[in-house]
Motif scaffolding. Structure first.
Motif, mmCIF file in Angstrom:
data_model
loop_
_atom_site.group_PDB
_atom_site.id
_atom_site.type_symbol
_atom_site.label_atom_id
_atom_site.label_comp_id
_atom_site.label_asym_id
_atom_site.label_seq_id
_atom_site.Cartn_x
_atom_site.Cartn_y
_atom_site.Cartn_z
ATOM 1 N N GLY A 189 1.335 5.163 8.006
ATOM 2 C CA GLY A 189 -0.107 5.251 7.819
ATOM 3 C C GLY A 189 -0.710 6.404 8.588
ATOM 4 N N CYS A 190 -1.684 7.086 7.979
ATOM 5 C CA CYS A 190 -2.341 8.213 8.637
ATOM 6 C C CYS A 190 -3.090 7.739 9.880
ATOM 7 C CB CYS A 190 -3.309 8.871 7.657
ATOM 8 S SG CYS A 190 -4.327 10.182 8.389
ATOM 9 N N PRO A 191 -2.924 8.408 11.021
ATOM 10 C CA PRO A 191 -3.621 7.986 12.236
ATOM 11 C C PRO A 191 -5.118 8.257 12.197
ATOM 12 C CG PRO A 191 -2.438 10.024 12.622
ATOM 13 C CD PRO A 191 -2.031 9.548 11.260
ATOM 14 N N SER A 195 -4.639 6.074 5.382
ATOM 15 C CA SER A 195 -4.095 6.219 4.036
ATOM 16 C C SER A 195 -2.616 6.605 4.080
ATOM 17 C CB SER A 195 -4.877 7.284 3.264
ATOM 18 O OG SER A 195 -6.237 6.934 3.157
ATOM 19 N N LEU A 196 -1.956 6.471 2.929
ATOM 20 C CA LEU A 196 -0.542 6.792 2.851
ATOM 21 C C LEU A 196 -0.328 8.290 2.679
ATOM 22 C CD1 LEU A 196 0.726 3.933 0.497
ATOM 23 C CD2 LEU A 196 0.967 4.084 2.988
ATOM 24 N N PRO A 197 0.801 8.784 3.152
ATOM 25 C CA PRO A 197 1.120 10.199 2.940
ATOM 26 C C PRO A 197 1.541 10.453 1.499
ATOM 27 C CG PRO A 197 2.937 9.106 4.043
ATOM 28 C CD PRO A 197 1.831 8.092 3.948
ATOM 29 N N VAL A 198 1.273 11.653 1.032
ATOM 30 C CA VAL A 198 1.697 12.021 -0.319
ATOM 31 C C VAL A 198 3.110 12.582 -0.294
ATOM 32 C CG1 VAL A 198 0.635 14.320 -0.160
ATOM 33 C CG2 VAL A 198 1.097 13.330 -2.394
ATOM 34 N N GLY A 217 -2.599 11.851 1.987
ATOM 35 C CA GLY A 217 -3.110 12.134 0.663
ATOM 36 C C GLY A 217 -4.620 12.142 0.583
ATOM 37 N N LEU A 218 -5.298 11.656 1.602
ATOM 38 C CA LEU A 218 -6.757 11.617 1.594
ATOM 39 C C LEU A 218 -7.364 12.714 2.465
ATOM 40 C CD1 LEU A 218 -9.416 10.260 0.749
ATOM 41 C CD2 LEU A 218 -9.135 8.692 2.701
ATOM 42 N N CYS A 219 -7.060 12.729 3.756
ATOM 43 C CA CYS A 219 -7.754 13.646 4.675
ATOM 44 C C CYS A 219 -6.942 14.871 5.051
ATOM 45 C CB CYS A 219 -8.189 12.907 5.930
ATOM 46 S SG CYS A 219 -6.831 12.458 7.052
ATOM 47 N N ALA A 220 -5.693 14.985 4.544
ATOM 48 C CA ALA A 220 -4.829 16.148 4.767
ATOM 49 C C ALA A 220 -4.346 16.294 6.206
ATOM 50 C CB ALA A 220 -5.494 17.444 4.311
ATOM 51 N N SER A 231 9.888 7.090 5.419
ATOM 52 C CA SER A 231 8.477 7.182 5.787
ATOM 53 C C SER A 231 7.665 6.032 5.222
ATOM 54 C CB SER A 231 7.892 8.516 5.296
ATOM 55 O OG SER A 231 8.027 8.628 3.885
ATOM 56 N N HIS A 232 8.316 5.126 4.514
ATOM 57 C CA HIS A 232 7.621 3.969 3.954
ATOM 58 C C HIS A 232 7.919 2.689 4.729
ATOM 59 C CE1 HIS A 232 5.456 1.763 0.869
ATOM 60 N NE2 HIS A 232 6.479 0.965 0.697
ATOM 61 N N CYS A 233 9.204 2.471 5.086
ATOM 62 C CA CYS A 233 9.556 1.214 5.762
ATOM 63 C C CYS A 233 10.165 1.415 7.144
ATOM 64 C CB CYS A 233 10.504 0.393 4.888
ATOM 65 S SG CYS A 233 12.205 1.020 4.820
ATOM 66 N N ASP A 234 10.336 2.667 7.573
ATOM 67 C CA ASP A 234 10.869 3.003 8.897
ATOM 68 C C ASP A 234 12.376 2.810 9.031
ATOM 69 O OD1 ASP A 234 8.749 4.088 10.188
ATOM 70 O OD2 ASP A 234 8.327 2.403 11.506
ATOM 71 N N SER A 235 13.063 2.479 7.967
ATOM 72 C CA SER A 235 14.510 2.276 8.045
ATOM 73 C C SER A 235 15.231 3.606 8.236
ATOM 74 C CB SER A 235 15.019 1.595 6.773
ATOM 75 O OG SER A 235 16.438 1.495 6.797
#
Length: 312
Positions: A189-191, A195-198, A217-220, A231-235
């Motif tokens: 998640g963006c700090p 939002s999620l990264p693209v 994907g929202l604030c760049a 980058s989705h589940c940290d595995s």
């Protein structure tokens, strides 16, 4: 001299101040660079018309961001202090009232795209519908887009709605002090906005050299994440990299067998001008390859939305 390659766990154990944690967007270049990249990628591309249309939309974003200044909470306000104290996004896109100024941004973006030309009759009808849509309906559409409620999203209208929201949140991110951005516990998640990264990019040059950054994907905003890690589940298990034969080494799809998702990763050393959102949008053949391999996207591209939830 022999250099030992650090593994993900070792990198995480390093002094947190040794690697730049966050890179906030630059007002003068964030959308300008993206538009230029989209135009370059559009040359001889199967969907060149769409890429050029999105370049016109991003041009409009750049023009607006040059003079736009939305509302901004002071550092001393309770929400900002709570974000710091509880490791939460400092300007969350969801969960707080949204300044209705974004609706005016949307209408101006539409006018600028219209004035740029190359608007087909079907697109003109869509833009007219968005231009005259009641504010309550626009707010509901924005909620659906930000919350990824795909069944409630009009895939044709979503890129324009998202573009307006991007202007507002990118403006805010540009005005933050990087020292005020908290460490966020939310994986992927963006700090800044949550939002999620693209996509992600391995940067070159200066303090960022060789490090992987996720791009919101929202604030760049870009934030550091160790490589060879989902980058989705940290595995860190079952991570693999995929590419299109003959397409070069600058962009790959990083897949995770733990969660079954993928997100693209760019390598600036292979192509200095690579731009995460633009290159992700222009690499549809790689998306098809990953879909055929049984993986799903971790998040949609803000400028190209799926028609249904099961497309993701």
């Amino acid at each position: 001299m022999i250099q030992r390659i650090l593994q993900p766990g070792e990198i995480e154990a390093l002094d947190r101040t040794a690697i730049p944690r966050v890179s906030l967007p630059e007002r003068s270049t964030v959308f300008a660079n993206r538009a230029a990249r989209l135009r370059k990628l559009a040359d001889h591309h199967p969907v060149s018309g769409y890429l050029r249309l999105m370049a016109s939309l991003v041009d409009a974003q750049h023009q607006m961001l040059e003079r736009f200044a939305g509302s901004m909470p002071a550092r001393e306000t309770m929400p900002m202090q709570e974000a710091q104290a509880h490791s939460m996004p400092i300007l969350p896109a969801l969960g707080r009232p949204r300044d209705a100024v974004w609706c005016g941004v949307l209408r101006e973006l539409i006018d600028r795209v219209d004035a740029a030309g190359d608007v087909t009759p079907a697109l003109g009808k869509l833009l007219d519908a968005l231009r005259t849509m009641p504010e309550a309906e626009l707010e509901a559409a924005a909620d659906a887009v930000l919350d990824l409620r795909f069944e409630q999203i009009d895939a044709a209208a979503a890129p324009f709605i998202m573009a307006a929201l991007q202007v507002v949140w990118t403006d805010a991110a540009c005005r933050l002090d990087v020292r005020d951005v908290p460490y966020v516990e939310l994986p992927g998640g963006c700090p800044v906005c949550g939002s999620l990264p693209v996509a992600s990019i391995v940067r070159i040059g200066g303090a960022y050299h060789g490090y992987r950054y996720l791009q919101c994907g929202l604030c760049a905003t870009e934030w550091h994440m160790v490589r060879v890690k989902c980058s989705h589940c940290d595995s860190t298990k079952g991570i693999a990299y995929h590419g299109i034969e003959g397409a070069g080494e600058a962009l790959k799809a990083e897949s995770c067998d733990t969660c079954g998702t993928y997100r693209k990763i760019g390598y600036q050393e292979k192509d200095y001008d690579i731009e995460p959102l633009a290159d992700d949008l222009a690499s549809l053949a790689l998306d098809l390859l990953m879909s055929e391999a049984g993986y799903r996207r971790a998040a949609p591209n803000p400028l190209l939305w799926p028609l249904a939830a099961d497309d993701e």
